[in-house]
Design a protein around this motif. Structure first.
Motif, mmCIF file in Angstrom:
data_model
loop_
_atom_site.group_PDB
_atom_site.id
_atom_site.type_symbol
_atom_site.label_atom_id
_atom_site.label_comp_id
_atom_site.label_asym_id
_atom_site.label_seq_id
_atom_site.Cartn_x
_atom_site.Cartn_y
_atom_site.Cartn_z
ATOM 1 N N LEU A 111 78.029 64.570 57.907
ATOM 2 C CA LEU A 111 78.005 64.257 59.333
ATOM 3 C C LEU A 111 79.390 64.416 59.956
ATOM 4 O O LEU A 111 79.525 64.937 61.065
ATOM 5 C CB LEU A 111 77.490 62.829 59.554
ATOM 6 N N ASP A 112 80.401 63.962 59.244
ATOM 7 C CA ASP A 112 81.768 64.122 59.748
ATOM 8 C C ASP A 112 82.126 65.598 59.905
ATOM 9 O O ASP A 112 82.794 65.996 60.865
ATOM 10 C CB ASP A 112 82.765 63.439 58.803
ATOM 11 N N GLN A 113 81.672 66.410 58.964
ATOM 12 C CA GLN A 113 81.934 67.850 59.029
ATOM 13 C C GLN A 113 81.224 68.471 60.233
ATOM 14 O O GLN A 113 81.793 69.305 60.949
ATOM 15 C CB GLN A 113 81.471 68.520 57.732
ATOM 16 N N GLU A 114 79.984 68.060 60.447
ATOM 17 C CA GLU A 114 79.240 68.604 61.582
ATOM 18 C C GLU A 114 79.858 68.148 62.903
ATOM 19 O O GLU A 114 79.941 68.933 63.858
ATOM 20 C CB GLU A 114 77.776 68.159 61.516
ATOM 21 N N LYS A 115 80.314 66.910 62.975
ATOM 22 C CA LYS A 115 80.949 66.413 64.196
ATOM 23 C C LYS A 115 82.211 67.227 64.514
ATOM 24 O O LYS A 115 82.483 67.554 65.672
ATOM 25 C CB LYS A 115 81.296 64.937 64.060
ATOM 26 N N HIS A 127 74.910 60.209 54.173
ATOM 27 C CA HIS A 127 75.308 61.575 54.545
ATOM 28 C C HIS A 127 76.611 61.596 55.333
ATOM 29 O O HIS A 127 76.847 62.526 56.094
ATOM 30 C CB HIS A 127 74.205 62.227 55.388
ATOM 31 N N LYS A 128 77.466 60.613 55.144
ATOM 32 C CA LYS A 128 78.662 60.453 55.969
ATOM 33 C C LYS A 128 79.559 61.697 55.943
ATOM 34 O O LYS A 128 80.029 62.160 56.990
ATOM 35 C CB LYS A 128 79.460 59.245 55.482
ATOM 36 N N GLN A 129 79.814 62.255 54.787
ATOM 37 C CA GLN A 129 80.723 63.390 54.678
ATOM 38 C C GLN A 129 80.195 64.598 55.449
ATOM 39 O O GLN A 129 80.937 65.262 56.184
ATOM 40 C CB GLN A 129 80.955 63.753 53.211
ATOM 41 N N LEU A 131 73.478 57.200 65.309
ATOM 42 C CA LEU A 131 73.613 58.661 65.204
ATOM 43 C C LEU A 131 74.096 59.315 66.493
ATOM 44 O O LEU A 131 74.498 60.482 66.483
ATOM 45 C CB LEU A 131 72.294 59.283 64.756
ATOM 46 N N ASP A 132 74.076 58.562 67.605
ATOM 47 C CA ASP A 132 74.572 59.117 68.865
ATOM 48 C C ASP A 132 76.025 59.550 68.732
ATOM 49 O O ASP A 132 76.466 60.488 69.405
ATOM 50 C CB ASP A 132 74.467 58.072 69.986
ATOM 51 N N ALA A 133 76.771 58.867 67.887
ATOM 52 C CA ALA A 133 78.200 59.156 67.745
ATOM 53 C C ALA A 133 78.462 60.524 67.127
ATOM 54 O O ALA A 133 79.587 61.032 67.189
ATOM 55 C CB ALA A 133 78.862 58.077 66.889
ATOM 56 N N TYR A 134 77.434 61.151 66.544
ATOM 57 C CA TYR A 134 77.624 62.423 65.848
ATOM 58 C C TYR A 134 77.059 63.616 66.597
ATOM 59 O O TYR A 134 77.146 64.747 66.120
ATOM 60 C CB TYR A 134 76.995 62.345 64.451
ATOM 61 N N GLY A 135 76.473 63.390 67.765
ATOM 62 C CA GLY A 135 75.918 64.491 68.543
ATOM 63 C C GLY A 135 76.677 64.695 69.836
ATOM 64 O O GLY A 135 77.685 64.025 70.106
ATOM 65 N N THR A 166 71.514 53.457 57.410
ATOM 66 C CA THR A 166 71.286 53.788 56.001
ATOM 67 C C THR A 166 71.492 55.281 55.751
ATOM 68 O O THR A 166 72.127 55.682 54.768
ATOM 69 C CB THR A 166 69.857 53.383 55.588
ATOM 70 N N LEU A 167 70.968 56.106 56.642
ATOM 71 C CA LEU A 167 71.099 57.555 56.482
ATOM 72 C C LEU A 167 72.533 58.018 56.725
ATOM 73 O O LEU A 167 73.009 58.948 56.072
ATOM 74 C CB LEU A 167 70.142 58.265 57.441
ATOM 75 N N ILE A 168 73.230 57.380 57.664
ATOM 76 C CA ILE A 168 74.631 57.739 57.921
ATOM 77 C C ILE A 168 75.476 57.464 56.687
ATOM 78 O O ILE A 168 76.320 58.276 56.293
ATOM 79 C CB ILE A 168 75.171 56.963 59.135
ATOM 80 N N GLU A 169 75.247 56.315 56.071
ATOM 81 C CA GLU A 169 75.997 55.969 54.863
ATOM 82 C C GLU A 169 75.778 56.997 53.760
ATOM 83 O O GLU A 169 76.696 57.363 53.027
ATOM 84 C CB GLU A 169 75.579 54.574 54.385
#
Length: 311
Positions: free
Chosen positions: A288-292, A284-286, A59-63, A279-282
């Motif tokens: 998470l990408d939007q938030e990033k 909520h991927k869409q 999850l570090d990749a998304y913050g 597991t959670l990234i898979e």
């Protein structure tokens, strides 16, 4: 008869601890993995972590990373100062200006203290360094505080100040409403924070982590520390661990880290936490990408503020 009843739970506890210590071997780890799979827990492969205090997590990749956090804080300082000067505080300087200190250690993870060098130097101190002799900052003038944060303790809003004061205006410029109408701040990256919390909660209850914690507790007990979980020691900062760092605290901290290494608790925690985050990234991927993408826009705006001086 009374003494016999008292000894029985202790004997049972000792038997459990002995059985748990046996789980450090390779075959037992494989059996644990099979049992975990049967309960719906994600499969993991426990591998040695060369730097557990700075282990990368999915999850570090998304913050925000550290450099982005620095840019955002500096931009917020610039915007706040520009606003304060605009409404009459010509000499205002933000006392919260980001300062990159020489100490970049990350002494803890979700499993508590894991860095041996930090334990030897600082014990359980996770905030500023233990020698806090700089003194408290000068008290602000009430009218300046109201201009900075909005009406405070009966002091009315400063004439011309924006809603929430200049700090509020700066935050709104840097962290506007997100795509779903919710505001985003550097300390709360919305979905990233939520999923990080979920993964941590699940990892704490994972059978492989709880087994490793039992082994850790037994190791600590052998060294003279009666604690069931690492979080008990961590929570003593500010209560038992106060004032200058003592030899007792250093001993507890170094023993804590050593036991985590001996029982592979640090490695197990990192592997299990990684599995739950993936597991959670898979799932909520869409989103998470939007938030990033949204966070990237915030950083780009902050970089423009640093370049232009204000916005």
């Amino acid at each position: 008869m009374h003494h016999a009843r008292q000894r029985l739970p202790l004997l049972l506890a000792a038997a459990v601890a002995v059985a748990a210590l046996g789980a450090c071997s390779g075959p037992s780890t494989e059996k644990q993995g099979g049992a975990a799979a049967a309960t719906g827990e994600p499969p993991v492969k426990v591998t040695p972590q060369p730097d557990p205090a700075n282990a990368a997590l999915p999850l570090d990749a998304y913050g925000f990373d550290k450099s982005q956090q620095k840019v955002l804080q500096q931009a917020q300082d610039i915007l706040t100062e520009a606003c304060m000067r605009r409404i009459g505080f010509a000499s205002f300087k933000n006392s919260n200006t980001y300062v990159a200190g020489p100490d970049t250690r990350r002494s803890t993870s979700g499993i508590g203290l894991v860095d041996a060098d930090s334990a030897k130097k600082y014990g359980y101190r996770t905030g500023e360094l233990p020698n806090r002799d700089a003194g408290a900052p000068a008290k602000r003038d009430p009218s300046e505080t109201a201009a900075l944060f909005g009406p405070q303790d009966g002091v009315p809003a400063h004439p011309g100040a924006p809603e929430g004061g200049c700090a509020g205006e700066a935050a709104r410029k840097l962290y506007p409403k997100g795509p779903k109408g919710t505001s985003t701040t550097p300390a709360g990256n919305g979905l990233v924070d939520e999923l990080t919390q979920q993964a941590g909660d699940r990892a704490r209850g994972d059978s492989r982590v709880t087994a490793a914690i039992s082994q850790w507790s037994s190791c600590m007990r052998d060294a003279g520390f009666q604690v069931k979980t690492p979080w008990e020691l961590q929570q003593m900062e500010g209560t038992r661990w106060t004032g200058p760092v003592t030899g007792e605290e250093i001993t507890a901290a170094t023993t804590d880290v050593s036991c985590k290494q001996k029982t592979k608790l640090s490695d197990t925690w990192a592997a299990v936490l990684t599995a739950y985050q993936n597991t959670l990234i898979e799932k909520h991927k869409q989103d998470l990408d939007q938030e990033k993408k949204h966070l990237g826009e915030q950083v780009a705006f902050a970089e423009k503020v640093l370049k232009d001086g204000a916005a």
